[in-house]
Design a protein around this motif. Structure first.
Motif, PDB file in Angstrom:
ATOM      1  N   LEU A   1       0.816  -1.210   0.146  1.00 13.16           N
ATOM      2  CA  LEU A   1       0.004   0.101  -0.212  1.00 13.16           C
ATOM      3  C   LEU A   1       0.668   1.420   0.067  1.00 13.16           C
ATOM      4  CD1 LEU A   1      -2.981  -0.972   2.580  1.00 13.16           C
ATOM      5  CD2 LEU A   1      -3.162  -0.684   0.054  1.00 13.16           C
ATOM      6  N   ALA A   2       1.989   1.289   0.742  1.00 12.36           N
ATOM      7  CA  ALA A   2       2.813   2.206   0.759  1.00 12.36           C
ATOM      8  C   ALA A   2       3.468   2.515  -0.517  1.00 12.36           C
ATOM      9  CB  ALA A   2       3.929   2.376   1.873  1.00 12.36           C
ATOM     10  N   GLU A   3       4.052   1.514  -1.105  1.00 13.27           N
ATOM     11  CA  GLU A   3       4.558   1.776  -2.475  1.00 13.27           C
ATOM     12  C   GLU A   3       3.410   2.169  -3.460  1.00 13.27           C
ATOM     13  OE1 GLU A   3       6.981  -2.482  -1.728  1.00 13.27           O
ATOM     14  OE2 GLU A   3       5.860  -2.432  -3.504  1.00 13.27           O
ATOM     15  N   ALA A   4       2.104   2.062  -3.235  1.00  8.85           N
ATOM     16  CA  ALA A   4       1.085   2.546  -4.072  1.00  8.85           C
ATOM     17  C   ALA A   4       0.815   3.783  -3.733  1.00  8.85           C
ATOM     18  CB  ALA A   4       0.046   1.626  -4.232  1.00  8.85           C
ATOM     19  N   GLY A   5       1.264   4.618  -2.873  1.00  5.84           N
ATOM     20  CA  GLY A   5       1.170   5.913  -2.283  1.00  5.84           C
ATOM     21  C   GLY A   5       0.205   6.039  -1.078  1.00  5.84           C
ATOM     22  N   HIS A   6      -0.127   5.062  -0.545  1.00  5.52           N
ATOM     23  CA  HIS A   6      -1.094   4.872   0.567  1.00  5.52           C
ATOM     24  C   HIS A   6      -0.420   4.777   1.867  1.00  5.52           C
ATOM     25  CE1 HIS A   6      -3.774   5.139  -2.426  1.00  5.52           C
ATOM     26  NE2 HIS A   6      -3.723   3.958  -3.068  1.00  5.52           N
ATOM     27  N   GLU A   7       0.718   5.315   2.096  1.00  3.92           N
ATOM     28  CA  GLU A   7       1.470   5.112   3.347  1.00  3.92           C
ATOM     29  C   GLU A   7       0.678   5.809   4.740  1.00  3.92           C
ATOM     30  OE1 GLU A   7       3.618   6.500   0.777  1.00  3.92           O
ATOM     31  OE2 GLU A   7       2.393   8.230   1.372  1.00  3.92           O
ATOM     32  N   ASP A   8      -0.215   6.654   4.280  1.00  3.62           N
ATOM     33  CA  ASP A   8      -1.073   7.231   5.376  1.00  3.62           C
ATOM     34  C   ASP A   8      -2.126   6.422   5.983  1.00  3.62           C
ATOM     35  OD1 ASP A   8      -1.818   7.686   2.866  1.00  3.62           O
ATOM     36  OD2 ASP A   8      -3.068   9.492   3.383  1.00  3.62           O
ATOM     37  N   TRP A   9      -2.576   5.374   5.078  1.00  2.00           N
ATOM     38  CA  TRP A   9      -3.479   4.406   5.399  1.00  2.00           C
ATOM     39  C   TRP A   9      -3.028   3.443   6.791  1.00  2.00           C
ATOM     40  CZ3 TRP A   9      -5.948   1.956   0.347  1.00  2.00           C
ATOM     41  CH2 TRP A   9      -6.428   3.021  -0.272  1.00  2.00           C
ATOM     42  N   ARG A  10      -4.041   3.637   7.762  1.00  2.03           N
ATOM     43  CA  ARG A  10      -3.783   2.527   8.918  1.00  2.03           C
ATOM     44  C   ARG A  10      -4.076   1.031   8.353  1.00  2.03           C
ATOM     45  NH1 ARG A  10      -7.376   5.478  11.745  1.00  2.03           N
ATOM     46  NH2 ARG A  10      -9.323   3.964  11.236  1.00  2.03           N
ATOM     47  N   VAL A  11      -3.228   0.349   8.901  1.00  3.92           N
ATOM     48  CA  VAL A  11      -3.698  -1.116   8.435  1.00  3.92           C
ATOM     49  C   VAL A  11      -3.975  -1.945   9.927  1.00  3.92           C
ATOM     50  CG1 VAL A  11      -2.804  -3.283   7.656  1.00  3.92           C
ATOM     51  CG2 VAL A  11      -2.166  -1.173   6.752  1.00  3.92           C
ATOM     52  N   ALA A  12      -5.452  -2.128   9.916  1.00  2.00           N
ATOM     53  CA  ALA A  12      -5.825  -2.772  11.316  1.00  2.00           C
ATOM     54  C   ALA A  12      -5.948  -4.356  10.963  1.00  2.00           C
ATOM     55  CB  ALA A  12      -7.181  -2.305  11.340  1.00  2.00           C
ATOM     56  N   ILE A  13      -5.181  -4.854  12.214  1.00  5.71           N
ATOM     57  CA  ILE A  13      -5.036  -6.379  12.184  1.00  5.71           C
ATOM     58  C   ILE A  13      -5.834  -7.077  13.378  1.00  5.71           C
ATOM     59  CG2 ILE A  13      -3.253  -8.158  12.157  1.00  5.71           C
ATOM     60  CD1 ILE A  13      -1.340  -6.276  11.078  1.00  5.71           C
ATOM     61  N   ASN A  14      -6.574  -8.019  13.078  1.00  7.51           N
ATOM     62  CA  ASN A  14      -7.439  -8.787  14.155  1.00  7.51           C
ATOM     63  C   ASN A  14      -6.410  -9.705  14.944  1.00  7.51           C
ATOM     64  OD1 ASN A  14     -10.611  -7.849  13.704  1.00  7.51           O
ATOM     65  ND2 ASN A  14      -9.666  -8.352  11.776  1.00  7.51           N
ATOM     66  N   LEU A  15      -6.381  -9.591  16.261  1.00  8.76           N
ATOM     67  CA  LEU A  15      -5.473 -10.642  16.831  1.00  8.76           C
ATOM     68  C   LEU A  15      -6.628 -11.111  18.117  1.00  8.76           C
ATOM     69  CD1 LEU A  15      -2.163  -8.687  17.981  1.00  8.76           C
ATOM     70  CD2 LEU A  15      -2.744 -10.340  16.043  1.00  8.76           C
ATOM     71  N   SER A  16      -6.392 -12.622  18.308  1.00  9.04           N
ATOM     72  CA  SER A  16      -7.275 -13.413  19.100  1.00  9.04           C
ATOM     73  C   SER A  16      -6.751 -13.099  20.511  1.00  9.04           C
ATOM     74  CB  SER A  16      -7.025 -14.577  18.699  1.00  9.04           C
ATOM     75  OG  SER A  16      -7.739 -14.888  17.621  1.00  9.04           O
ATOM     76  N   ALA A  17      -7.597 -13.688  21.513  1.00 15.10           N
ATOM     77  CA  ALA A  17      -7.174 -13.518  22.771  1.00 15.10           C
ATOM     78  C   ALA A  17      -6.013 -14.510  23.253  1.00 15.10           C
ATOM     79  CB  ALA A  17      -8.209 -14.009  23.858  1.00 15.10           C
ATOM     80  N   VAL A  18      -6.017 -15.503  22.429  1.00 19.44           N
ATOM     81  CA  VAL A  18      -4.986 -16.402  22.571  1.00 19.44           C
ATOM     82  C   VAL A  18      -3.657 -15.637  22.259  1.00 19.44           C
ATOM     83  CG1 VAL A  18      -4.009 -18.694  21.764  1.00 19.44           C
ATOM     84  CG2 VAL A  18      -6.554 -18.371  22.151  1.00 19.44           C
ATOM     85  N   GLN A  19      -3.463 -15.063  21.165  1.00 21.63           N
ATOM     86  CA  GLN A  19      -2.196 -14.504  20.515  1.00 21.63           C
ATOM     87  C   GLN A  19      -2.111 -13.405  21.787  1.00 21.63           C
ATOM     88  OE1 GLN A  19      -4.226 -13.827  16.907  1.00 21.63           O
ATOM     89  NE2 GLN A  19      -2.187 -14.023  15.991  1.00 21.63           N
ATOM     90  N   ILE A  20      -2.909 -12.392  22.044  1.00 22.33           N
ATOM     91  CA  ILE A  20      -2.467 -11.305  22.772  1.00 22.33           C
ATOM     92  C   ILE A  20      -1.916 -11.725  24.297  1.00 22.33           C
ATOM     93  CG2 ILE A  20      -4.825 -10.457  23.444  1.00 22.33           C
ATOM     94  CD1 ILE A  20      -1.861  -8.481  21.709  1.00 22.33           C
ATOM     95  N   ALA A  21      -2.495 -12.617  24.625  1.00 25.72           N
ATOM     96  CA  ALA A  21      -2.232 -13.256  25.950  1.00 25.72           C
ATOM     97  C   ALA A  21      -0.973 -13.875  26.123  1.00 25.72           C
ATOM     98  CB  ALA A  21      -3.502 -13.792  26.609  1.00 25.72           C
ATOM     99  N   ASP A  22      -0.114 -14.226  25.158  1.00 24.10           N
ATOM    100  CA  ASP A  22       0.974 -14.808  25.096  1.00 24.10           C
ATOM    101  C   ASP A  22       2.355 -14.021  24.696  1.00 24.10           C
ATOM    102  OD1 ASP A  22       2.921 -16.636  24.519  1.00 24.10           O
ATOM    103  OD2 ASP A  22       1.883 -18.187  23.723  1.00 24.10           O
ATOM    104  N   PRO A  23       3.247 -13.921  25.753  1.00 21.08           N
ATOM    105  CA  PRO A  23       4.279 -12.891  25.416  1.00 21.08           C
ATOM    106  C   PRO A  23       5.217 -13.693  24.272  1.00 21.08           C
ATOM    107  CG  PRO A  23       3.912 -13.367  27.915  1.00 21.08           C
ATOM    108  CD  PRO A  23       2.927 -14.195  27.217  1.00 21.08           C
TER     109      PRO A  23
END
Ligand code: C2E
Ligand code: CA
Ligand code: CA
Length: 294
Positions: free
Chosen positions: A98-120
């Motif tokens: 996206l940045a290469e296409a000129g959209h470096e100002d777009w936020r990229v939202a990524i879904n994370l599960s509880a299993v992932q975020i609770a595990d250091p």
């Protein structure tokens, strides 16, 4: 140890689950994991301000499989860890494209599960992927459902801080469907509330119709950003704009798209061309318009 009784009780479900898990494992091994991206739109300008990346499996016939079919199983079996790492890497790669296409100002939202975020260890793996991708962490937003956020405060808080320390932002997904206390919300230092699409679908329909408005006001009072999801009609978009909801996503603006469609598809500059002048305020109109982009 394995008594006949135990075997009888557990054999069938285990075999069933292994089979389905085997499908997931094969899909990952054969690189049949993909993401699509759904634009997030500024409700004042109609311009795209970000994208949410959404997981898909590509089945052997080439058809895309919905995450509803495999994310719950992946979470139950902890396969969400390797799968989530792959999805995170795909999302970072998309951010670079996206940045290469000129959209470096777009936020990229990524879904994370509880299993992932609770595990250091898992968060360390994700942060390593992010660092290796070269993507500016300030472009990344972590989306965590309200129910995942309230599972284990200490763990979730600590791991979210690791993302935040790099400049990434945090959104609470499906906000309003769980039981997150305001104190907790403030302590988690989230940046954005995502109004659950059930509340958008309920606009103008009795008792739940005030919930979207409540979340917008809450966001304003707590200085949190708010985004409405599942916006399907012009009437819903107009209502949100009239109530000063800053941003939204949903089929009305755009379905989730493949990266190539998003970059090369010639989307209009504004996904909200009808809006000129003062935003309309008033009761929710019942007439529904057709989605603009399929
Ligand atoms: P979610 O995070 O709430 O994602 C929004 C879902 O609503 C997406 O479904 C999206 O396609 C759909 N949607 C968007 N606009 C509209 C609309 O206007 N109307 C309607 N009816 N639906 C709309 P999808 O892609 O099937 O994802 C379903 C859920 O699967 C997600 O819900 C999320 O909880 C989970 N998921 C998706 N991708 C990932 C991922 O990469 N990792 C994890 N852990 N979970 C994921
Ligand atoms: Ca989400
Ligand atoms: Ca959601």
């Amino acid at each position: 140890m394995n008594t006949p009784c135990l075997k009888r009780r557990f054999r069938f479900p285990q075999r069933q689950e292994r089979l389905r898990l085997a499908d997931l494992e094969r899909a990952l091994a054969q690189d049949r994991v993909a993401i699509v991206l759904q634009p997030q739109v500024d409700l004042v300008t109609g311009g795209i301000v970000g994208v949410e990346t959404l997981a898909r499996l590509v089945d052997p016939s080439g058809a895309l499989v919905s995450p509803a079919e495999f994310v719950p199983l992946a979470e139950r079996t902890f396969f969400i860890r390797p799968l989530g790492r792959r999805l995170f890497a795909l999302s970072c790669a998309a951010a670079n494209r996206l940045a290469e296409a000129g959209h470096e100002d777009w936020r990229v939202a990524i879904n994370l599960s509880a299993v992932q975020i609770a595990d250091p260890a898992e968060v360390s793996a994700l942060l390593a992927i992010l660092a290796e991708s070269g993507v500016d962490p300030r472009r990344i937003e972590v989306e965590l459902t309200e129910s995942a956020a309230i599972r284990s405060f200490a763990k979730v808080h600590g791991q979210l801080q690791r993302f935040r320390a790099l400049g990434a932002t945090v959104a609470i997904d499906d906000f309003g469907t769980g039981f997150c206390s305001l104190t907790y919300l403030l302590e988690l230092e989230v940046d954005r509330l995502k109004i659950d699409r059930l509340f958008i679908a309920a606009l103008g329909r009795g008792s739940r119709s005030g919930l979207a408005e409540t979340v917008i006001e809450l966001g304003r009072k707590l200085s949190l950003e708010v985004i409405a999801e599942g916006v399907e009609t012009e009437a819903e978009a107009n209502w949100l704009r009239g109530h000063l909801c800053p941003s939204a996503q949903g089929y009305y603006f755009s379905r989730p798209l493949a990266l190539e469609q998003l970059i090369g598809g010639g989307l209009p500059h504004s996904l909200m061309p009808h809006f000129t002048g003062a935003p309309p305020v008033g009761p929710f109109p019942r007439a529904a318009a057709a989605p603009m982009i399929h």
